[in-house]
Motif scaffolding. Sequence first.
Motif, PDB file in Angstrom:
ATOM      1  N   PHE A  99       0.793  -0.958   0.453  1.00  0.00           N
ATOM      2  CA  PHE A  99       0.112  -0.165  -0.054  1.00  0.00           C
ATOM      3  C   PHE A  99       0.812   1.262   0.070  1.00  0.00           C
ATOM      4  O   PHE A  99       1.591   1.730   0.684  1.00  0.00           O
ATOM      5  CB  PHE A  99      -0.766   0.144   1.408  1.00  0.00           C
ATOM      6  N   LEU A 100       0.776   1.638  -1.347  1.00  0.00           N
ATOM      7  CA  LEU A 100       1.572   3.852  -0.909  1.00  0.00           C
ATOM      8  C   LEU A 100       0.178   4.675  -0.435  1.00  0.00           C
ATOM      9  O   LEU A 100       1.003   5.573  -0.273  1.00  0.00           O
ATOM     10  CB  LEU A 100       1.950   2.992  -2.730  1.00  0.00           C
ATOM     11  N   GLY A 126       1.908  -4.453   9.327  1.00  0.00           N
ATOM     12  CA  GLY A 126       1.996  -2.328   8.947  1.00  0.00           C
ATOM     13  C   GLY A 126       3.721  -2.643   8.100  1.00  0.00           C
ATOM     14  O   GLY A 126       4.347  -3.559   7.933  1.00  0.00           O
ATOM     15  N   ARG A 127       3.990  -1.421   8.284  1.00  0.00           N
ATOM     16  CA  ARG A 127       5.361  -0.091   7.307  1.00  0.00           C
ATOM     17  C   ARG A 127       6.412  -1.742   8.098  1.00  0.00           C
ATOM     18  O   ARG A 127       7.246  -1.817   6.821  1.00  0.00           O
ATOM     19  CB  ARG A 127       5.367   0.605   7.793  1.00  0.00           C
ATOM     20  N   ALA A 128       6.532  -1.575   9.469  1.00  0.00           N
ATOM     21  CA  ALA A 128       7.688  -2.547   9.338  1.00  0.00           C
ATOM     22  C   ALA A 128       7.821  -3.523   9.320  1.00  0.00           C
ATOM     23  O   ALA A 128       8.584  -4.253   9.672  1.00  0.00           O
ATOM     24  CB  ALA A 128       7.914  -2.583  11.807  1.00  0.00           C
ATOM     25  N   ASP A 129       6.858  -4.510   9.863  1.00  0.00           N
ATOM     26  CA  ASP A 129       6.226  -5.837   9.718  1.00  0.00           C
ATOM     27  C   ASP A 129       6.807  -6.078   8.075  1.00  0.00           C
ATOM     28  O   ASP A 129       7.187  -7.275   7.398  1.00  0.00           O
ATOM     29  CB  ASP A 129       5.294  -6.641  10.140  1.00  0.00           C
ATOM     30  N   ALA A 130       6.092  -5.262   7.127  1.00  0.00           N
ATOM     31  CA  ALA A 130       6.708  -5.465   5.941  1.00  0.00           C
ATOM     32  C   ALA A 130       7.867  -5.145   5.307  1.00  0.00           C
ATOM     33  O   ALA A 130       8.127  -6.050   4.450  1.00  0.00           O
ATOM     34  CB  ALA A 130       5.703  -4.748   4.685  1.00  0.00           C
ATOM     35  N   PRO A 139      10.229   3.551   1.960  1.00  0.00           N
ATOM     36  CA  PRO A 139       9.580   3.929   3.398  1.00  0.00           C
ATOM     37  C   PRO A 139       8.698   4.315   3.474  1.00  0.00           C
ATOM     38  O   PRO A 139       7.864   4.944   4.130  1.00  0.00           O
ATOM     39  CB  PRO A 139      10.853   4.887   4.030  1.00  0.00           C
ATOM     40  N   GLU A 140       7.989   4.380   2.333  1.00  0.00           N
ATOM     41  CA  GLU A 140       6.566   5.292   1.699  1.00  0.00           C
ATOM     42  C   GLU A 140       5.729   4.021   2.209  1.00  0.00           C
ATOM     43  O   GLU A 140       4.279   4.504   2.280  1.00  0.00           O
ATOM     44  CB  GLU A 140       6.786   6.014   0.440  1.00  0.00           C
ATOM     45  N   VAL A 141       6.046   2.878   1.866  1.00  0.00           N
ATOM     46  CA  VAL A 141       5.034   2.150   2.159  1.00  0.00           C
ATOM     47  C   VAL A 141       4.264   2.109   3.735  1.00  0.00           C
ATOM     48  O   VAL A 141       4.938   1.924   4.670  1.00  0.00           O
ATOM     49  CB  VAL A 141       6.268   0.428   2.275  1.00  0.00           C
ATOM     50  N   ARG A 142       3.270   2.262   3.463  1.00  0.00           N
ATOM     51  CA  ARG A 142       2.122   2.005   4.353  1.00  0.00           C
ATOM     52  C   ARG A 142       1.763   0.948   4.715  1.00  0.00           C
ATOM     53  O   ARG A 142       1.614   0.448   6.357  1.00  0.00           O
ATOM     54  CB  ARG A 142       0.410   3.186   4.394  1.00  0.00           C
ATOM     55  N   GLY A 143       2.173  -0.379   4.522  1.00  0.00           N
ATOM     56  CA  GLY A 143       1.663  -2.130   4.965  1.00  0.00           C
ATOM     57  C   GLY A 143       1.302  -2.806   3.535  1.00  0.00           C
ATOM     58  O   GLY A 143       1.522  -2.063   2.801  1.00  0.00           O
ATOM     59  N   CYS A 144       1.033  -4.060   4.390  1.00  0.00           N
ATOM     60  CA  CYS A 144       0.901  -4.120   2.155  1.00  0.00           C
ATOM     61  C   CYS A 144      -0.343  -6.004   3.010  1.00  0.00           C
ATOM     62  O   CYS A 144      -0.296  -5.695   4.478  1.00  0.00           O
ATOM     63  CB  CYS A 144       1.901  -5.138   2.577  1.00  0.00           C
ATOM     64  N   LEU A 145      -0.903  -5.601   2.720  1.00  0.00           N
ATOM     65  CA  LEU A 145      -1.626  -7.460   2.585  1.00  0.00           C
ATOM     66  C   LEU A 145      -1.124  -8.723   1.948  1.00  0.00           C
ATOM     67  O   LEU A 145      -0.396  -8.709   0.717  1.00  0.00           O
ATOM     68  CB  LEU A 145      -2.268  -7.516   1.143  1.00  0.00           C
ATOM     69  N   PHE A 146      -0.435  -9.597   3.229  1.00  0.00           N
ATOM     70  CA  PHE A 146       0.802 -10.621   3.017  1.00  0.00           C
ATOM     71  C   PHE A 146      -0.782 -12.140   2.356  1.00  0.00           C
ATOM     72  O   PHE A 146      -1.279 -12.267   3.362  1.00  0.00           O
ATOM     73  CB  PHE A 146       1.089 -10.883   3.823  1.00  0.00           C
ATOM     74  N   LEU A 147      -0.335 -12.853   1.400  1.00  0.00           N
ATOM     75  CA  LEU A 147      -0.749 -14.245   1.258  1.00  0.00           C
ATOM     76  C   LEU A 147       1.012 -14.836   0.641  1.00  0.00           C
ATOM     77  O   LEU A 147       0.619 -15.154   0.242  1.00  0.00           O
ATOM     78  CB  LEU A 147      -1.574 -13.496  -0.248  1.00  0.00           C
ATOM     79  N   PRO A 148       0.411 -15.638   1.547  1.00  0.00           N
ATOM     80  CA  PRO A 148       1.757 -16.048   2.218  1.00  0.00           C
ATOM     81  C   PRO A 148       1.660 -17.906   1.363  1.00  0.00           C
ATOM     82  O   PRO A 148       2.310 -18.041   0.745  1.00  0.00           O
ATOM     83  CB  PRO A 148       1.836 -17.315   3.640  1.00  0.00           C
ATOM     84  N   GLU A 149       0.229 -18.378   0.782  1.00  0.00           N
ATOM     85  CA  GLU A 149       0.151 -19.153  -0.141  1.00  0.00           C
ATOM     86  C   GLU A 149       0.610 -19.292  -1.606  1.00  0.00           C
ATOM     87  O   GLU A 149      -0.308 -19.805  -2.081  1.00  0.00           O
ATOM     88  CB  GLU A 149      -1.095 -19.915   0.592  1.00  0.00           C
TER      89      GLU A 149
END
Length: 373
Positions: A99-100, A126-130, A139-149
């Motif tokens: 997410f930007l 969140g940003r830190a985990d991403a 660092p502009e990234v706000r976070g993400c949806l993680f689809l591990p599969e």
Amino acid sequence: MVRTGDVLVVGGGVIGCAIAYELAKAGLFVTLVERGTPGCEASSAGAGMLAPQSENAALGPMLTLGLASKALYPDLALELRERTGLDVEYETRGDLHCFLDEGDEAVGRAAFAWQREAGFKAELLGRADALALEPDLSPEVRGCLFLPEDHWVNNPRLVTALAHAAALEGVTFARGEVGTILRSKDRVTGVSVGGETLRAALVILAAGAWSGQLAATAGLRLPVGPARGQIVCLEGIPRRHHHLLHVRGHYVVPRVNGEILLGASMEWVGFTKQVTAKVARDILDDVLRLVPSLGQLPIKATWAGFRPWAPDERPIIGPWPALEGLVLATGHFRNGILLAPVTARLVRELLVDGKPSLDLTPFLPDRFVTEER
Ligand SMILES: Cc1cc2nc3c(=O)[nH]c(=O)nc-3n(C[C@H](O)[C@H](O)[C@H](O)COP(=O)(O)OP(=O)(O)OC[C@H]3O[C@@H](n4cnc5c(N)ncnc54)[C@H](O)[C@@H]3O)c2cc1C
């Protein structure tokens, strides 16, 4: 006449090669006709993502088909390595949809909600985990949806390995351009290749984006044509990036050898194989905003390929009604790499076992039968 056999597969992309291999393993005598080298078109141009969760916005037959196919990959990768010595680089570390801005985040949250409700693995980071997963993200990234599969493979290698395994199983590869699908009244009898006739009891049309043109030679109206996709390939450092990345419809696919694929466009421009400045700029704008350090890497190659597209964007798998001896396996559009194993399995089940293990109704050619000559 060159030779006769049980099955003649037209097209040596990932779909044709996977089917030829599967049918030969089941004991059929298979000939595959390809005008170039196996995988020379969309199947090598693609990015190799095995990403049914990313590719679907809701539950439905496409997601079911994609998940069934993805489930076949671990065994297939092992089997191909054992039989051919080729590693198809089946990678399983998952996909970050980054997410930007607020708009990206809203889209990601909506996808997260339905995927979790449907019981799929999905996480909002969140940003830190991403950044912990991919330190080169901006660092502009706000976070993400993680689809591990969601996973990926090296698709050119996959087609080579399938073709190799098929040859070891006894498939005959014939090089040549099929001019016409031959029929005698309500039966297909073979194909013509450069003035010669190849006869077969069964023809499987797996000619990708060219399937519509070839079907027309038998008087059939099959609305399958090309949807162009362009890719920019960077020369990166092996294992520097670990996940698939998505940002605003564009993506980053890291390969084991350090290549980084950036894609892709979706264009309906006929069979014009070009990489255009505008599309390359659009891809690079989004991707370099997401991972600024990629801007330092050399561009290794660019290319375009033709996804086989049908108007309802679903593959077409099964017999053509009222015409004996013709089976279709085409129209895989954005997901042919993902869907190759299940397509091959379904065709084998149809032809050998008589009953497919999944409901084929949404994918049958019947939905396009309007008129015949
Ligand atoms: C840029 C891009 C990115 C993609 N990314 C992904 C992805 O990440 N994941 C995914 O699952 N899918 C992806 N795809 C889609 C995927 O590549 C296709 O769905 C898949 O390759 C289709 O395989 P196919 O065998 O049907 O077609 P093709 O690979 O095009 O094979 C058809 C073959 O038929 C041959 N042929 C055609 N006409 C004749 C004739 N008259 N005589 C003899 N031979 C003939 C051609 O030479 C060709 O080799 C992507 C595609 C593109 C273009």
